[in-house]
Scaffold this motif. Structure first.
Motif: not given
Ligand code: 2P0
Length: 345
Positions: A312-319
């Motif tokens: 989740x952390x990486x995905x939020x950063x990507x968004x």
């Protein structure tokens, strides 16, 4: 946990909350009255919900009345749709004609977010009706959710799948109603869905029209063959936890749904340039990082980004770093797999 709380027994108020769902294998094309041309599978969401409160009183004039309020405002258009739905189901359950109804409904997601609310709203409404039927001993407790699913399906096909926790299928056990899928691998048990809002404008072509355009569609035979094959493969994948095949199936389904729209006669396109931009970004982010995430789409331009909770952390950063410029007002909804409807009576 879903429980059927009988505490409203002496009351005339019934309240249910139900969440929307996102299809992995898509329902697109109907036969007969609200039956699907192919089976479908979906994830029940958690945060994108509708709560429906139904106040009932005995009808003394033999003329059933329905007052419908959406977010505290009287809404005649929705009232008409609900009226039609009542007419369809009263043939089977004439008891429903014996009441007057004040129905109040509200969504957790903004009305203008471009997210279809027919699944969560039809599911919560029909759970209220199923509660009324149960209270009057017209249906049995062990048929409660299947009846609610069948009634929901008659209002809106995809709503049939919003009655169950986690993953649901519609069209395998029965075309009349959906059921829960058991045996989900732990790799998918905490799946998350970042709903990326590309546009909140009203769709140019409704799902009802889209379904009907499948009747004479040039690719309809291969579409239904592909959907059935993918569904069988996805059922295996949900058991064995293979994210890589999950990604292949889910993305192929999303793109085929939109390909069907583009090849319909008349043709229509519901994706926007920014939908395609995000699809490209998701694919290159996945290639660069090796992370398990994929996109799917409903009948609209918005992207559902599916991924396991552990990233989740990486995905939020990507968004935030890459996708934000392609979103309408930077808006996205942080949703995840849900536990099914809740009785708030
Ligand atoms: C689905 N959709 O499986 C597919 C994928 C949209 C794309 O079901 O006419 O609102 O009310 O039965 O369920 C949208 O169609 O159509 C839909 P009706 P519904 O979720």
């Amino acid at each position: 946990m879903m429980t059927i709380d009988q505490s409203y027994n002496n009351s005339n108020i019934i309240i249910w909350k139900a969440a929307s769902n996102i299809a992995l294998v898509k329902y697109w094309g109907k036969k007969s009255f609200q039956l699907p041309m192919n089976p479908s599978i979906s994830i029940t969401l958690d945060q994108s919900t509708t709560t429906t409160k139904m106040e009932i009183s005995k009808n003394k004039h033999l003329e059933r009345e329905i007052d419908f309020y959406f977010e505290n405002t009287k809404n005649e258009l929705f009232a008409k749709k609900i009226e039609n739905h009542f007419k369809n189901i009263e043939q089977e359950f004439p008891l429903l004609k014996e009441y007057n109804y004040k129905i109040s409904s509200s969504n957790t997601f903004p009305h203008s977010s471009g997210l279809a609310s027919s699944a969560s709203s039809m599911a919560s409404l029909n759970l209220c009706l199923a509660s009324l039927l149960l209270k009057n001993n017209i249906i049995e407790e062990n048929n409660f959710y299947l009846t609610a699913s069948r009634l929901s399906r008659m209002g809106s096909g995809s709503a049939s799948r919003s009655l169950f926790p986690s993953f649901a299928e519609w069209g395998i056990e029965s075309e009349d109603y959906a059921t829960n899928i058991a045996n989900i691998h732990k790799n998918f048990s905490d799946i998350c869905d970042a709903i990326l809002i590309v546009s909140s404008e009203e769709k140019t072509v409704s799902s009802r029209i889209g379904h009907s355009l499948m009747e004479d569609h040039p690719f309809k035979d291969s579409r239904y063959k592909n959907a059935k094959k993918r569904l069988l493969n996805l059922l295996k994948v949900l058991e064995n936890g293979d994210w890589s095949t999950f990604i292949d199936i889910v993305e192929a389904e999303a793109l085929e749904l939109h390909a069907m729209m583009m090849c319909s006669s008349p043709s229509f396109i519901l994706m926007k340039p920014n939908s395609l931009k995000i699809i490209e970004l998701v694919r290159s982010f996945r290639a660069d990082t090796g992370l398990n995430l994929c996109f799917t789409l409903d009948a609209g331009p918005n992207i559902h980004l599916l991924y396991p909770l552990e990233i989740k952390e990486q995905v939020i950063k990507f968004i935030n770093d890459s996708i934000d410029p392609f979103l309408e007002d930077g808006f996205w909804i942080d949703d995840n797999i849900g536990q099914g409807p809740v009785n708030l009576s």
